[in-house]
Scaffold this active site. Structure first.
Site, short mmCIF file in Angstrom:
data_model
loop_
_atom_site.label_atom_id
_atom_site.label_comp_id
_atom_site.label_asym_id
_atom_site.label_seq_id
_atom_site.Cartn_x
_atom_site.Cartn_y
_atom_site.Cartn_z
N CYS A 123 0.84 -1.19 0.00
CA CYS A 123 0.00 0.00 0.00
C CYS A 123 0.89 1.25 0.00
CB CYS A 123 -0.97 -0.06 1.19
SG CYS A 123 -2.15 1.27 1.28
N ASP A 171 -9.58 -3.69 -6.57
CA ASP A 171 -9.10 -2.61 -5.70
C ASP A 171 -9.70 -1.27 -6.11
OD1 ASP A 171 -7.65 -0.74 -4.25
OD2 ASP A 171 -5.76 -1.82 -4.45
N HIS A 202 -7.94 -4.56 -2.42
CA HIS A 202 -6.84 -3.87 -1.76
C HIS A 202 -6.51 -4.58 -0.44
CE1 HIS A 202 -4.29 -0.33 -1.38
NE2 HIS A 202 -4.55 -0.35 -0.08
#
Length: 232
Positions: A123, A171, A202
C-alpha cells in the site's frame, strides 16, 4: 520460532529511528526491507518480516512514521484507520524515501547481510518502494497495491533496478486504469513484472484484514520469492 528478531536503531544523519529486524535461521543472507502500510510496524508487518526471514532473508521493517509518531501500531478499521491516514498526510514523502535509504545503508553495514538489498512494500509502503528504487538506494523493489504510483510516473525513468508490481483486480483505491498507466510507463522493460489478481481487493496479502485473499497472497508470495531469487 526459527527466526531471531529484535528492534534495532537505524542511523539517520544526526538522529536514529527504530526498525524490526528478523534474521534467518542460517544467520546470514541477502536482505529485504519490509515497508509498512499506514498502520505502522504492527503485528502483521512483523509477521511478514518473520516470513521472509524464514525464507532465508535478513528482513528489516523500518518505522516509517517515526518523524511524526514513533512506534505506532494500528488496526485496520475505524479510528485507527483515520489515524493512519492522518499520519501519512503529516509525513513528508521525501523524508520517508530518504529513510528507506537509511534502512538500506543500515542493512548493508550488518555482517549478517551477504547479498543485495531489495524492498517489499504494501500500500503506502508500495509507493515508498517505488520511489526509493528511483532514488537509487535499492537493488530491486516490489510494490503490493502501491497507491499513488500512477501519480509519480516521472520517477519511472530513474529506476535502474528490477521491479515487480502486484495489484488486486477489485481494488477501488487503485482502479485498473491506474494500473494500466503504470504498465504503459514500464512497457518494453524486461526488468518489470506486473501481476493482477482476479477477485482480489486492496490489502489482499494481509490475513488480519477483511480483504485477505489466501489464493492471491500465496501466488504473490511465490512470485515475490521467484523474483528475488532470480533478479537478486
Amino acid at each position: 520460532m526459527s527466526t531471531t528478531s529484535r528492534w534495532i536503531d537505524i542511523p539517520a544523519g544526526n538522529e536514529s529511528f527504530g526498525g524490526y529486524l528478523a534474521l534467518p535461521k542460517g544467520g546470514k543472507g541477502p536482505a529485504v526491507i519490509i515497508l509498512q502500510e499506514i498502520f505502522g510496524v504492527n503485528s502483521h508487518i512483523r509477521s511478514v518480516a518473520d516470513q521472509y526471514a524464514q525464507d532465508g532473508y535478513v528482513a528489516l521493517a523500518p518505522d516509517v512514521f517515526w518523524r511524526v509518531q514513533p512506534r505506532v501500531e494500528l488496526t485496520y478499521d475505524g479510528a485507527d484507520r483515520d489515524k493512519g491516514i492522518e499520519l501519512m498526510q503529516k509525513l513528508k514523502i521525501e523524508d520517508a524515501v530518504t529513510d528507506v535509504g537509511y534502512a538500506a545503508a543500515a542493512l548493508r553495514a550488518l555482517p549478517e547481510v551477504t547479498g543485495k538489498v531489495a524492498a517489499i512494500g504494501y500500500c503506502f509502503g508500495g509507493r515508498l518502494a517505488y520511489l526509493a528504487a528511483a532514488q537509487g538506494s535499492l537493488d530491486g523493489a516490489i510494490a503490493y497495491y502501491g497507491g499513488g504510483i500512477q501519480n509519480s510516473l516521472d520517477e519511472a525513468a530513474k529506476i535502474k533496478v528490477p521491479m515487480q508490481f502486484h495489484y488486486g483486480e477489485l481494488d477501488a483505491h487503485i482502479p485498473l486504469s491506474a494500473v494500466g498507466q503504470v504498465q504503459e510507463r514500464f512497457a518494453g522493460r524486461t526488468d518489470a513484472d506486473f501481476h493482477i489478481y482476479a477477485n482480489a481487493d486492496h490489502g489482499f496479502n494481509c490475513s488480519d484484514r477483511a480483504s485477505y485473499n489466501q489464493h492471491a497472497a500465496a501466488l504473490a508470495h511465490g512470485r515475490t520469492l521467484t523474483f528475488l531469487g532470480e533478479r537478486l
